[in-house]
Design a protein around this motif. Structure first.
Motif, PDB file in Angstrom:
ATOM      1  N   SER A   1       0.836  -1.187   0.000  1.00  0.00           N
ATOM      2  CA  SER A   1       0.000   0.000   0.000  1.00  0.00           C
ATOM      3  C   SER A   1       0.872   1.239   0.000  1.00  0.00           C
ATOM      4  CB  SER A   1      -0.909  -0.001   1.232  1.00  0.00           C
ATOM      5  OG  SER A   1      -1.828   1.057   1.185  1.00  0.00           O
ATOM      6  N   LEU A   2       0.571   2.178  -0.894  1.00  0.00           N
ATOM      7  CA  LEU A   2       1.265   3.466  -0.924  1.00  0.00           C
ATOM      8  C   LEU A   2       0.370   4.512  -0.285  1.00  0.00           C
ATOM      9  CD1 LEU A   2       2.637   1.796  -3.276  1.00  0.00           C
ATOM     10  CD2 LEU A   2       3.170   4.003  -4.293  1.00  0.00           C
ATOM     11  N   TYR A   3       0.958   5.340   0.578  1.00  0.00           N
ATOM     12  CA  TYR A   3       0.244   6.414   1.246  1.00  0.00           C
ATOM     13  C   TYR A   3       0.849   7.747   0.817  1.00  0.00           C
ATOM     14  CZ  TYR A   3      -1.157   2.476   4.172  1.00  0.00           C
ATOM     15  OH  TYR A   3      -1.633   1.264   4.619  1.00  0.00           O
ATOM     16  N   PHE A   4      -0.004   8.681   0.388  1.00  0.00           N
ATOM     17  CA  PHE A   4       0.442   9.959  -0.161  1.00  0.00           C
ATOM     18  C   PHE A   4      -0.009  11.094   0.748  1.00  0.00           C
ATOM     19  CE2 PHE A   4      -0.043   6.928  -3.520  1.00  0.00           C
ATOM     20  CZ  PHE A   4       0.928   7.207  -4.461  1.00  0.00           C
ATOM     21  N   LEU A   5       0.898  11.980   1.108  1.00  0.00           N
ATOM     22  CA  LEU A   5       0.529  13.160   1.879  1.00  0.00           C
ATOM     23  C   LEU A   5      -0.352  14.065   1.013  1.00  0.00           C
ATOM     24  CD1 LEU A   5       3.936  14.042   3.582  1.00  0.00           C
ATOM     25  CD2 LEU A   5       1.942  12.968   4.643  1.00  0.00           C
ATOM     26  N   PRO A   6      -1.582  14.345   1.421  1.00  0.00           N
ATOM     27  CA  PRO A   6      -2.479  15.137   0.561  1.00  0.00           C
ATOM     28  C   PRO A   6      -1.928  16.501   0.171  1.00  0.00           C
ATOM     29  CG  PRO A   6      -3.732  14.058   2.287  1.00  0.00           C
ATOM     30  CD  PRO A   6      -2.280  13.843   2.618  1.00  0.00           C
ATOM     31  N   ASP A   7      -1.212  17.163   1.092  1.00  0.00           N
ATOM     32  CA  ASP A   7      -0.736  18.508   0.773  1.00  0.00           C
ATOM     33  C   ASP A   7       0.472  18.501  -0.157  1.00  0.00           C
ATOM     34  OD1 ASP A   7       1.055  17.476   2.578  1.00  0.00           O
ATOM     35  OD2 ASP A   7       1.081  19.216   3.904  1.00  0.00           O
ATOM     36  N   ARG A   8       0.996  17.310  -0.470  1.00  0.00           N
ATOM     37  CA  ARG A   8       2.120  17.217  -1.403  1.00  0.00           C
ATOM     38  C   ARG A   8       1.783  16.324  -2.588  1.00  0.00           C
ATOM     39  NH1 ARG A   8       7.381  15.798   2.040  1.00  0.00           N
ATOM     40  NH2 ARG A   8       8.269  15.873  -0.074  1.00  0.00           N
ATOM     41  N   CYS A   9       0.501  16.097  -2.806  1.00  0.00           N
ATOM     42  CA  CYS A   9       0.069  15.199  -3.883  1.00  0.00           C
ATOM     43  C   CYS A   9      -0.822  15.961  -4.858  1.00  0.00           C
ATOM     44  CB  CYS A   9      -0.684  14.005  -3.300  1.00  0.00           C
ATOM     45  SG  CYS A   9      -1.283  12.852  -4.542  1.00  0.00           S
ATOM     46  N   PRO A  10      -0.443  16.021  -6.125  1.00  0.00           N
ATOM     47  CA  PRO A  10      -1.248  16.763  -7.111  1.00  0.00           C
ATOM     48  C   PRO A  10      -2.457  15.995  -7.627  1.00  0.00           C
ATOM     49  CG  PRO A  10       0.697  15.849  -8.165  1.00  0.00           C
ATOM     50  CD  PRO A  10       0.824  15.515  -6.705  1.00  0.00           C
ATOM     51  N   VAL A  11      -2.575  14.706  -7.293  1.00  0.00           N
ATOM     52  CA  VAL A  11      -3.710  13.920  -7.781  1.00  0.00           C
ATOM     53  C   VAL A  11      -4.972  14.381  -7.070  1.00  0.00           C
ATOM     54  CG1 VAL A  11      -4.704  11.621  -7.985  1.00  0.00           C
ATOM     55  CG2 VAL A  11      -2.238  11.951  -8.299  1.00  0.00           C
ATOM     56  N   GLY A  12      -5.991  14.714  -7.844  1.00  0.00           N
ATOM     57  CA  GLY A  12      -7.202  15.278  -7.271  1.00  0.00           C
ATOM     58  C   GLY A  12      -8.429  14.401  -7.376  1.00  0.00           C
ATOM     59  N   TRP A  13      -8.273  13.102  -7.585  1.00  0.00           N
ATOM     60  CA  TRP A  13      -9.444  12.228  -7.708  1.00  0.00           C
ATOM     61  C   TRP A  13     -10.202  12.186  -6.393  1.00  0.00           C
ATOM     62  CZ3 TRP A  13      -5.518   8.181  -9.715  1.00  0.00           C
ATOM     63  CH2 TRP A  13      -5.126   8.525 -11.023  1.00  0.00           C
ATOM     64  N   SER A  14     -11.479  12.470  -6.439  1.00  0.00           N
ATOM     65  CA  SER A  14     -12.282  12.555  -5.220  1.00  0.00           C
ATOM     66  C   SER A  14     -13.016  11.265  -4.896  1.00  0.00           C
ATOM     67  CB  SER A  14     -13.308  13.683  -5.359  1.00  0.00           C
ATOM     68  OG  SER A  14     -14.162  13.451  -6.472  1.00  0.00           O
ATOM     69  N   ALA A  15     -12.938  10.270  -5.778  1.00  0.00           N
ATOM     70  CA  ALA A  15     -13.607   8.986  -5.565  1.00  0.00           C
ATOM     71  C   ALA A  15     -12.618   7.867  -5.850  1.00  0.00           C
ATOM     72  CB  ALA A  15     -14.823   8.867  -6.485  1.00  0.00           C
ATOM     73  N   PRO A  16     -12.847   6.671  -5.301  1.00  0.00           N
ATOM     74  CA  PRO A  16     -11.961   5.547  -5.608  1.00  0.00           C
ATOM     75  C   PRO A  16     -11.819   5.364  -7.114  1.00  0.00           C
ATOM     76  CG  PRO A  16     -13.412   4.965  -3.807  1.00  0.00           C
ATOM     77  CD  PRO A  16     -13.890   6.300  -4.321  1.00  0.00           C
ATOM     78  N   THR A  17     -10.581   5.180  -7.555  1.00  0.00           N
ATOM     79  CA  THR A  17     -10.279   5.135  -8.990  1.00  0.00           C
ATOM     80  C   THR A  17      -9.296   4.004  -9.268  1.00  0.00           C
ATOM     81  OG1 THR A  17     -10.581   7.530  -9.168  1.00  0.00           O
ATOM     82  CG2 THR A  17      -9.335   6.450 -10.931  1.00  0.00           C
ATOM     83  N   VAL A  18      -9.599   3.191 -10.259  1.00  0.00           N
ATOM     84  CA  VAL A  18      -8.716   2.093 -10.623  1.00  0.00           C
ATOM     85  C   VAL A  18      -7.604   2.604 -11.531  1.00  0.00           C
ATOM     86  CG1 VAL A  18      -8.558  -0.165 -11.756  1.00  0.00           C
ATOM     87  CG2 VAL A  18     -10.604   0.447 -10.454  1.00  0.00           C
ATOM     88  N   VAL A  19      -6.395   2.205 -11.236  1.00  0.00           N
ATOM     89  CA  VAL A  19      -5.251   2.558 -12.087  1.00  0.00           C
ATOM     90  C   VAL A  19      -4.543   1.277 -12.515  1.00  0.00           C
ATOM     91  CG1 VAL A  19      -4.944   4.753 -10.884  1.00  0.00           C
ATOM     92  CG2 VAL A  19      -3.615   2.778 -10.158  1.00  0.00           C
ATOM     93  N   GLY A  20      -3.922   1.335 -13.670  1.00  0.00           N
ATOM     94  CA  GLY A  20      -3.125   0.221 -14.129  1.00  0.00           C
ATOM     95  C   GLY A  20      -1.745   0.246 -13.484  1.00  0.00           C
ATOM     96  N   VAL A  21      -1.221  -0.935 -13.189  1.00  0.00           N
ATOM     97  CA  VAL A  21       0.113  -1.038 -12.582  1.00  0.00           C
ATOM     98  C   VAL A  21       1.080  -1.519 -13.654  1.00  0.00           C
ATOM     99  CG1 VAL A  21       1.516  -2.110 -10.786  1.00  0.00           C
ATOM    100  CG2 VAL A  21      -0.859  -1.491 -10.319  1.00  0.00           C
ATOM    101  N   SER A  22       1.842  -0.586 -14.189  1.00  0.00           N
ATOM    102  CA  SER A  22       2.835  -0.908 -15.210  1.00  0.00           C
ATOM    103  C   SER A  22       4.042  -1.572 -14.561  1.00  0.00           C
ATOM    104  CB  SER A  22       3.277   0.365 -15.921  1.00  0.00           C
ATOM    105  OG  SER A  22       3.932   1.235 -14.992  1.00  0.00           O
TER     106      SER A  22
END
Length: 295
Positions: free
Chosen positions: A127-148
């Motif tokens: 599991s990766l945890y991102f600090l919200p104030d240092r993360c530019p990703v703005g998805w507001s709902a659960p979102t599936v991403v591909g793992v390259s």
């Protein structure tokens, strides 16, 4: 691989059952409890803190070994989370949906969103945890991403707590660049409320290969086939045949993610031929099983 299953496909369920919370292991990481069944009600989501970050880190990686059927009870984080299984199949319940995710898929969970996490079989959960104030990703709902392949290696790289700040910052930037949503449909199979239709639905969840017609089910549950048909449409929003297809695909996802052949899975969930199963999978998910689970 694509989705869940992710169907492990991505699939959606509307049950509210949650599993018991885990316990702290000797390394301080939370460990899931065993095979306790659902409580039948949604428990309050607890705030769970990720592992302590290295100095200057904006992304923290936590690792958790999980056994078949084990779950972390419903909880939430102040951090954004990317839930991923390096090995095995990960299931995440959030916002009324269950995603089943093979290693080619991960789920972005925004900070504050209650969720529960489990394993369809033995799995290594990263599991990766991102600090919200240092993360530019703005998805507001659960979102599936591909793992390259690159993202997979970056996750392992960032799990090294001895990385110096400069290389860590560069790697974190690339991780953020690799977070790309994938367009794979969820497979929804809500349970009917009518008690007679629900008995049919529960029986099919237990054995999705059961091919009885609604008229045949009616003699078992005390309702006509026409009454059951109306109940499925009213309560689930879809005809019985479509609902049964989706429950079969839900059952197939963990099997496919675990390495079973398409032919074996098709027979297991009630399809007369592998080609019929592949066609149903493609219609529901958007891609064939081979593309969904490709490494």
């Amino acid at each position: 691989m694509t989705t869940t299953q992710q169907g492990d496909m991505l699939y959606r369920r509307t049950d509210n059952g949650e599993r018991p919370a885990g316990h702290a292991g000797p390394d301080g990481h939370q460990q899931p409890d065993g095979h306790a069944g659902p409580s039948g009600h949604a428990e309050p989501a607890k705030q769970v803190a990720p592992p302590g970050p290295p100095a200057g880190a904006a992304v923290v990686v936590g690792s958790f070994a999980m056994g078949r059927g084990q779950w972390f009870a419903r909880h939430r984080h102040e951090h954004h989370q990317l839930a991923w299984a390096r090995r095995g199949v990960l299931a995440v319940r959030a916002a009324g949906t269950t995603w089943v995710l093979p290693p080619s898929m991960a789920l972005w969970i925004p900070a504050g969103v209650p969720h529960a996490t489990g394993a369809a079989g033995p799995a290594l959960f990263r599991s990766l945890y991102f600090l919200p104030d240092r993360c530019p990703v703005g998805w507001s709902a659960p979102t599936v991403v591909g793992v390259s392949a690159l993202l997979r290696e970056l996750i392992s790289y960032l799990s090294d707590g001895t990385l110096a700040p400069a290389p860590r910052e560069r790697a974190e930037a690339v991780v953020l660049d690799q977070l790309r949503p994938v367009s794979v449909a969820t497979v929804q199979a809500p349970m009917p409320h009518d008690p007679r239709a629900r008995r049919v639905a529960e029986a099919l969840r237990a054995d999705p290969s059961d091919g009885r017609t609604l008229a045949e089910w009616g003699t078992r549950v005390g309702a006509s086939g026409r009454t059951l048909a109306r109940a499925f449409v009213t309560d689930t929003g879809m005809p019985y045949g479509q609902w049964r297809t989706r429950i079969r695909l839900q059952a197939a996802m963990p099997l496919l993610a675990g390495g079973a052949t398409v032919a074996a899975v098709a027979a297991r969930v009630g399809y007369a031929s592998p080609s019929a199963f592949v066609a149903a999978f493609r219609r529901a998910v958007g891609v064939p099983p081979g593309a969904y689970f490709a490494p």
